[in-house]
Design a protein around this motif. Structure first.
Motif, PDB file in Angstrom:
ATOM      1  N   LEU A   2      12.832 122.139  45.281  1.00 40.50           N
ATOM      2  CA  LEU A   2      12.628 120.821  45.890  1.00 40.50           C
ATOM      3  C   LEU A   2      11.877 119.867  44.972  1.00 40.50           C
ATOM      4  CD1 LEU A   2      11.654 121.089  49.673  1.00 40.50           C
ATOM      5  CD2 LEU A   2      13.632 119.952  48.634  1.00 40.50           C
ATOM      6  N   GLU A   3      10.819 120.410  44.336  1.00 39.41           N
ATOM      7  CA  GLU A   3      10.034 119.542  43.445  1.00 39.41           C
ATOM      8  C   GLU A   3      10.899 119.035  42.294  1.00 39.41           C
ATOM      9  OE1 GLU A   3       7.368 122.972  43.659  1.00 39.41           O
ATOM     10  OE2 GLU A   3       8.596 122.290  45.310  1.00 39.41           O
ATOM     11  N   ILE A   5      14.170 118.648  42.245  1.00 38.97           N
ATOM     12  CA  ILE A   5      15.137 117.657  42.747  1.00 38.97           C
ATOM     13  C   ILE A   5      14.440 116.304  42.916  1.00 38.97           C
ATOM     14  CG2 ILE A   5      16.602 117.017  44.724  1.00 38.97           C
ATOM     15  CD1 ILE A   5      16.909 120.123  45.204  1.00 38.97           C
ATOM     16  N   ASN A   6      13.255 116.345  43.531  1.00 42.56           N
ATOM     17  CA  ASN A   6      12.538 115.086  43.786  1.00 42.56           C
ATOM     18  C   ASN A   6      12.095 114.412  42.490  1.00 42.56           C
ATOM     19  OD1 ASN A   6      12.899 115.423  46.506  1.00 42.56           O
ATOM     20  ND2 ASN A   6      10.918 116.425  46.827  1.00 42.56           N
ATOM     21  N   THR A   9      15.205 112.932  40.833  1.00 45.24           N
ATOM     22  CA  THR A   9      15.671 111.778  41.614  1.00 45.24           C
ATOM     23  C   THR A   9      14.791 110.559  41.328  1.00 45.24           C
ATOM     24  OG1 THR A   9      16.433 113.305  43.308  1.00 45.24           O
ATOM     25  CG2 THR A   9      16.210 110.991  43.963  1.00 45.24           C
ATOM     26  N   LYS A  10      13.492 110.786  41.327  1.00 49.67           N
ATOM     27  CA  LYS A  10      12.540 109.697  41.068  1.00 49.67           C
ATOM     28  C   LYS A  10      12.771 109.128  39.664  1.00 49.67           C
ATOM     29  CE  LYS A  10       7.590 109.064  41.505  1.00 49.67           C
ATOM     30  NZ  LYS A  10       7.048 109.468  40.214  1.00 49.67           N
ATOM     31  N   ARG A  97      22.680 118.355  44.248  1.00 51.13           N
ATOM     32  CA  ARG A  97      21.437 118.218  45.033  1.00 51.13           C
ATOM     33  C   ARG A  97      20.824 116.840  44.810  1.00 51.13           C
ATOM     34  NH1 ARG A  97      21.784 121.871  48.855  1.00 51.13           N
ATOM     35  NH2 ARG A  97      21.713 124.034  48.157  1.00 51.13           N
ATOM     36  N   VAL A  98      20.876 116.397  43.552  1.00 56.22           N
ATOM     37  CA  VAL A  98      20.306 115.080  43.222  1.00 56.22           C
ATOM     38  C   VAL A  98      21.140 113.973  43.878  1.00 56.22           C
ATOM     39  CG1 VAL A  98      19.791 113.492  41.318  1.00 56.22           C
ATOM     40  CG2 VAL A  98      19.221 115.921  41.103  1.00 56.22           C
ATOM     41  N   ALA A 101      19.953 113.649  47.338  1.00 55.65           N
ATOM     42  CA  ALA A 101      18.620 113.039  47.378  1.00 55.65           C
ATOM     43  C   ALA A 101      18.675 111.541  47.095  1.00 55.65           C
ATOM     44  CB  ALA A 101      17.699 113.736  46.382  1.00 55.65           C
ATOM     45  N   GLU A 147      15.064 122.178  54.046  1.00 54.75           N
ATOM     46  CA  GLU A 147      15.170 120.731  53.800  1.00 54.75           C
ATOM     47  C   GLU A 147      16.510 120.368  53.160  1.00 54.75           C
ATOM     48  OE1 GLU A 147      12.575 122.592  53.200  1.00 54.75           O
ATOM     49  OE2 GLU A 147      10.691 121.502  53.493  1.00 54.75           O
TER      50      GLU A 147
END
Ligand code: HPA
Length: 271
Positions: A2-3, A5-6, A9-10, A97-98, A101, A147
């Motif tokens: 998750l981290e 991916i986030n 994405t950011k 996944r991205v 997101a 999630e």
């Protein structure tokens, strides 16, 4: 995961001035021509994207293209990752996944395949209506991250029926011959033996290739809609099997590519 991916994405949002694509596109072998039709606003080479796998093929790195196609904001992957290159299933599907997101709701995938359906011709455009996972694994193996999606995702309609119907109509209205069929995905990198083609045909597939299935599984896990097209570049039909080369696959795929691109673009327009 998750981290990662986030974080990715950011990073992408920063690099694209907060560009929010709605549609994801994954382009297969010899099928990158669709990229020319995207009015690109941002292009990011994979090596500049944190957590993206690094390409194994020298001087052949892919890129993400952000822009407009068919009146929609899209993110296209020019170049995908294959299991035979040695990537894990998680690496191959990380970009999907991205996509989720970033807010993407529909993923369009394309590939080149060997056709086992005796009615198929070389250069056939097959709208994928189902798949068989012949990879020895699955990208969802391991602890499920709630999630990202459910432990046991439904696959009763992996390829969206409404989008298939739209594609069939678009093809018909524009005089483009297309068929529908089931795609079997396996590891490669060898092409199939005649016995393997026979086996894959008997278990119910119309075409076979070395990609797509992992990405589609992850797209469905994430609750996205999927539209898939395959270009049949060679035939695994008894009596019609001849030597296959990667060059020939690329050549045939490129020749059929404009028609496929047209269909994908027009399907996107209807979304
Ligand atoms: N087999 C596997 N992958 C392929 C083929 C094939 O015959 N043609 C294009 N990609």
């Amino acid at each position: 995961m998750l981290e990662q991916i986030n974080f990715t994405t950011k990073n992408i949002l920063e690099k694209t001035n907060n560009f929010k694509p709605e549609v994801g596109i994954i382009l297969g072998t010899g099928l990158g021509g669709l990229v020319k039709e995207i009015s690109a606003e941002f292009v990011i080479p994979y090596e500049e994207i944190p957590n993206f796998p690094v390409s194994t093929v020298e001087g052949h790195s892919g890129k993400l293209i952000f822009g407009e196609l068919g009146g929609k904001k899209v993110m296209a992957m020019q170049g995908r990752f294959h299991f035979y290159e040695g990537y894990t299933m998680q690496q191959i599907t990380f970009p999907v996944r991205v996509m989720k997101a970033l807010g993407i709701h529909t993923v369009c995938v394309s590939n080149a395949s060997g056709g086992m359906n005796p009615d198929f011709e070389i250069g056939e455009i097959m709208i994928i209506n189902d798949h068989i996972n012949l990879f020895p694994t699955n990208p969802l193996i391991g602890k499920n991250i709630a999630e990202l999606g459910p432990r046991f995702p439904d696959m009763s309609e992996a390829y969206d029926k409404k989008l298939i119907a739209k594609a069939m109509e678009i093809a018909k209205n524009n005089g483009i011959k297309v068929s529908q069929g089931c795609y079997a995905g396996l590891t490669g990198p060898c092409f199939e033996t005649p016995a393997e083609y026979r086996y894959i045909a008997r278990i119910g597939a119309d075409a076979v290739g070395m990609s797509t299935v992992p990405e589609v599984i992850v797209a469905k896990h994430g609750g996205m809609r999927v539209f898939g097209v395959s270009i049949v570049t060679d035939l695994g039909v008894e009596g019609k099997i001849i030597e296959v080369t990667h060059e020939e696959v690329q050549h045939i795929a490129s020749a059929a590519e404009p028609k496929m691109s047209f269909i994908v673009k027009e399907v996107i327009r209807t979304l």
